[in-house]
Design a protein around this motif. Structure first.
Motif, mmCIF file in Angstrom:
data_model
loop_
_atom_site.group_PDB
_atom_site.id
_atom_site.type_symbol
_atom_site.label_atom_id
_atom_site.label_comp_id
_atom_site.label_asym_id
_atom_site.label_seq_id
_atom_site.Cartn_x
_atom_site.Cartn_y
_atom_site.Cartn_z
ATOM 1 N N GLY A 97 0.778 -1.226 0.000
ATOM 2 C CA GLY A 97 0.000 0.000 0.000
ATOM 3 C C GLY A 97 0.811 1.279 0.000
ATOM 4 N N THR A 98 0.106 2.390 -0.120
ATOM 5 C CA THR A 98 0.736 3.713 -0.131
ATOM 6 C C THR A 98 0.473 4.498 1.152
ATOM 7 O OG1 THR A 98 -1.210 4.627 -1.251
ATOM 8 C CG2 THR A 98 0.627 3.900 -2.646
ATOM 9 N N ASP A 99 -0.495 4.060 1.947
ATOM 10 C CA ASP A 99 -0.719 4.680 3.254
ATOM 11 C C ASP A 99 0.295 4.068 4.213
ATOM 12 O OD1 ASP A 99 -1.481 5.656 5.669
ATOM 13 O OD2 ASP A 99 -3.442 4.689 5.717
ATOM 14 N N GLY A 100 1.328 4.826 4.506
ATOM 15 C CA GLY A 100 2.468 4.230 5.198
ATOM 16 C C GLY A 100 2.455 4.310 6.699
ATOM 17 N N TRP A 101 1.345 4.716 7.321
ATOM 18 C CA TRP A 101 1.364 4.946 8.762
ATOM 19 C C TRP A 101 0.800 3.762 9.541
ATOM 20 C CZ3 TRP A 101 4.354 8.584 10.521
ATOM 21 C CH2 TRP A 101 4.661 9.668 9.688
ATOM 22 N N ILE A 102 1.464 3.460 10.642
ATOM 23 C CA ILE A 102 1.072 2.405 11.569
ATOM 24 C C ILE A 102 0.640 3.072 12.865
ATOM 25 C CG2 ILE A 102 1.944 0.488 12.964
ATOM 26 C CD1 ILE A 102 3.885 -0.050 10.566
ATOM 27 N N LEU A 103 -0.520 2.700 13.354
ATOM 28 C CA LEU A 103 -1.094 3.387 14.513
ATOM 29 C C LEU A 103 -0.593 2.817 15.835
ATOM 30 C CD1 LEU A 103 -4.809 3.732 13.337
ATOM 31 C CD2 LEU A 103 -2.947 5.399 13.127
ATOM 32 N N VAL A 104 -0.213 3.712 16.729
ATOM 33 C CA VAL A 104 0.121 3.344 18.108
ATOM 34 C C VAL A 104 -0.555 4.351 19.051
ATOM 35 C CG1 VAL A 104 2.283 2.137 17.621
ATOM 36 C CG2 VAL A 104 2.313 4.616 17.923
ATOM 37 N N ASN A 105 -1.806 4.686 18.723
ATOM 38 C CA ASN A 105 -2.504 5.759 19.444
ATOM 39 C C ASN A 105 -3.582 5.276 20.405
ATOM 40 O OD1 ASN A 105 -4.277 4.832 17.521
ATOM 41 N ND2 ASN A 105 -4.857 6.841 16.730
ATOM 42 N N ARG A 106 -3.719 3.961 20.580
ATOM 43 C CA ARG A 106 -4.787 3.467 21.441
ATOM 44 C C ARG A 106 -4.575 3.943 22.886
ATOM 45 N NH1 ARG A 106 -4.294 -1.211 20.004
ATOM 46 N NH2 ARG A 106 -3.188 -2.116 21.772
ATOM 47 N N GLY A 107 -5.630 4.506 23.460
ATOM 48 C CA GLY A 107 -5.584 4.975 24.836
ATOM 49 C C GLY A 107 -5.039 6.373 25.024
ATOM 50 N N MET A 108 -4.685 7.062 23.959
ATOM 51 C CA MET A 108 -4.102 8.408 24.110
ATOM 52 C C MET A 108 -5.067 9.393 24.761
ATOM 53 S SD MET A 108 -1.848 9.051 20.629
ATOM 54 C CE MET A 108 -1.661 10.792 21.010
ATOM 55 N N GLY A 109 -6.353 9.166 24.574
ATOM 56 C CA GLY A 109 -7.326 10.090 25.132
ATOM 57 C C GLY A 109 -7.743 9.780 26.552
ATOM 58 N N LYS A 110 -7.175 8.725 27.144
ATOM 59 C CA LYS A 110 -7.575 8.319 28.493
ATOM 60 C C LYS A 110 -6.362 8.075 29.390
ATOM 61 C CE LYS A 110 -11.987 6.251 27.105
ATOM 62 N NZ LYS A 110 -12.863 5.047 27.182
#
Length: 428
Positions: free
Chosen positions: A380-393
């Protein structure tokens, strides 16, 4: 920054590929970035080498790695520890190929140069040919600075780096708790096994602070347990947490009641440990010691990640070694008690084999997931991997650190924050 990052764009800095809450997939697959990491991360920080119990006697040694550089952990005749580069000062051949053992000296197999256990050059064939051109005192095996904490040995190529205890910081509290699983005896390495998986080292760095995957990947393991034990591992909705300990370290507490193995010793002995309790009583152990050993047998209720290469994971050490951008060696180290009763150490080994062992339930499932992440990093071309779980809490822990729920990615973000800091400093 653009959503699209071309892997061949070597002018883009690795530190720019780490943002709060996401990292770019090029960090898994770009060979140029990998080569930078070996120098800027592994050659510029404290790296776990081994446990002191692995070199118990004078003459004991084990080989290890700092990134891709081979080293030797040795104990000399005065019982002092040394960490030496595994490279002859003559033509550069390794002087030790065994994983561990006992020896009187290290001898280069190429030309026979001999080194003492502390690295000093002691002997070489045809010494008369070196008269006036070589001083043996000036050519020992190169030494690395090393320090230990609670038996864990770390080494670094940097003489000007902060003391190990400062680097460990808030992780020391958790190392102290982890070492209680000796059941009143010093923790000892019982054995190990190694395997390579086709993936980047940072995939593994993330894994031992990731509780989110456990009920999905490890269904087969949970199904192998009795109902009471399976309930213990149903922890995603419990009171566990992940805490950022600074310097890239983090702790993931899955089973809070097993944080301190010396607490609540009066609790009834679980049915699954009844045979161990009987065996210990038959040896004449007091009821107090029986309860202490039984409680320690299953290990702690947390994973402690120490940046960049070791996890104190519930009941064992998991050590990673970067081999290439898409290959990592994993070492699983089984732990028991030095001088502890045989039934205790045997039980520890059986539990280790059940999950971490080569034929266990956990390792093959994890390995499959890691390999798939590496494969997916090329798509793919969307190269980002998420590590944002829980950032809002997020919240503040009792020790004043940032903490999140047990299934949050707080620990991953802490590791990548340290990674970004080291890579950015290197690029300035």
């Amino acid at each position: 920054m653009s959503e699209l990052i071309k892997l061949h764009n070597v002018s883009l800095k690795a530190a720019d590929m780490v943002e709060e809450g996401r990292v770019h997939k090029a960090l898994y697959s770009d060979p140029a970035i990998f080569e930078q990491e070996l120098d800027k991360v592994f050659n510029h920080t404290w790296v776990f080498i081994g446990h002191e119990s692995e070199v118990p006697e004078a003459g004991s040694y084990k080989t290890a790695w700092v990134g891709r550089q081979p080293v030797i952990l040795s104990r000399d005749r005065k019982m002092n520890l040394h960490v030496l580069q595994n490279r002859c000062r003559h033509r550069g051949a390794t002087v030790c190929e065994g994983r561990k053992g006992k020896t009187k000296s290290f001898t280069c197999p190429y030309h026979g140069w001999g080194y003492a256990l502390d690295g000093e050059l002691r002997a070489l064939p045809k010494p008369e040919e070196y008269e006036g051109v070589l001083d043996k005192a000036e050519l020992p095996l190169m030494r690395l600075r090393h320090e230990s904490y609670r038996g864990m040995v770390f080494a670094t190529f940097r003489d000007d780096i902060e003391p190990l205890e400062s680097f460990l910081g808030g992780a020391k509290k958790w190392i102290d708790l982890f070492m209680k699983q000796g059941g009143g005896y010093p923790v000892k390495v019982l054995g190990e096994h190694r395997f390579n998986f086709p993936g980047n080292w940072k995939i593994q760095l993330e894994n031992t602070t990731d509780a989110y995957h456990f009920p999905i990947i490890h269904k087969s393991f949970v199904s192998s347990l009795d109902d009471a034990t399976a309930d213990i591992f149903d922890f995603l909705h419990g009171d566990g947490f992940v805490e950022d300990l600074g310097n890239g370290h983090s702790v993931m507490v899955m089973i809070p009641e097993l944080i301190d193995l010396e607490a609540d010793l009066d609790q009834p002995i679980p049915e699954r440990f009844s045979e161990l309790a009987v065996a210990l009583r038959e040896e004449g152990r007091s009821e107090e010691e029986v309860k202490r050993l039984v409680r320690a047998a299953h290990g702690t209720g947390f994973n402690l990640n120490l940046f960049p290469n070791v996890s104190c994971s519930m009941a064992f050490f998991r050590v990673l070694r970067p081999v290439s951008v898409n290959e990592t060696e994993i070492q699983h180290v089984a732990l028991g008690g030095e001088g502890a009763p045989l039934p205790f150490n045997r039980k520890r080994m059986r539990l280790h084999e059940h999950f971490q062992g080569p034929m266990g339930f956990g390792t093959p499932d994890d390995g499959e997931a890691w390999e798939r992440v590496q494969k997916g990093s090329l798509a793919g071309t969307d190269g980002w991997i998420l590590v944002n779980r829980g950032m809002g809490k997020l919240r503040q822990s009792a020790d004043g650190n940032v903490a999140g729920a047990v299934c949050s990615e707080t620990g991953m973000r802490g590791a990548y924050r340290q990674y970004k800091k080291m890579m950015a400093a290197a690029e300035e």
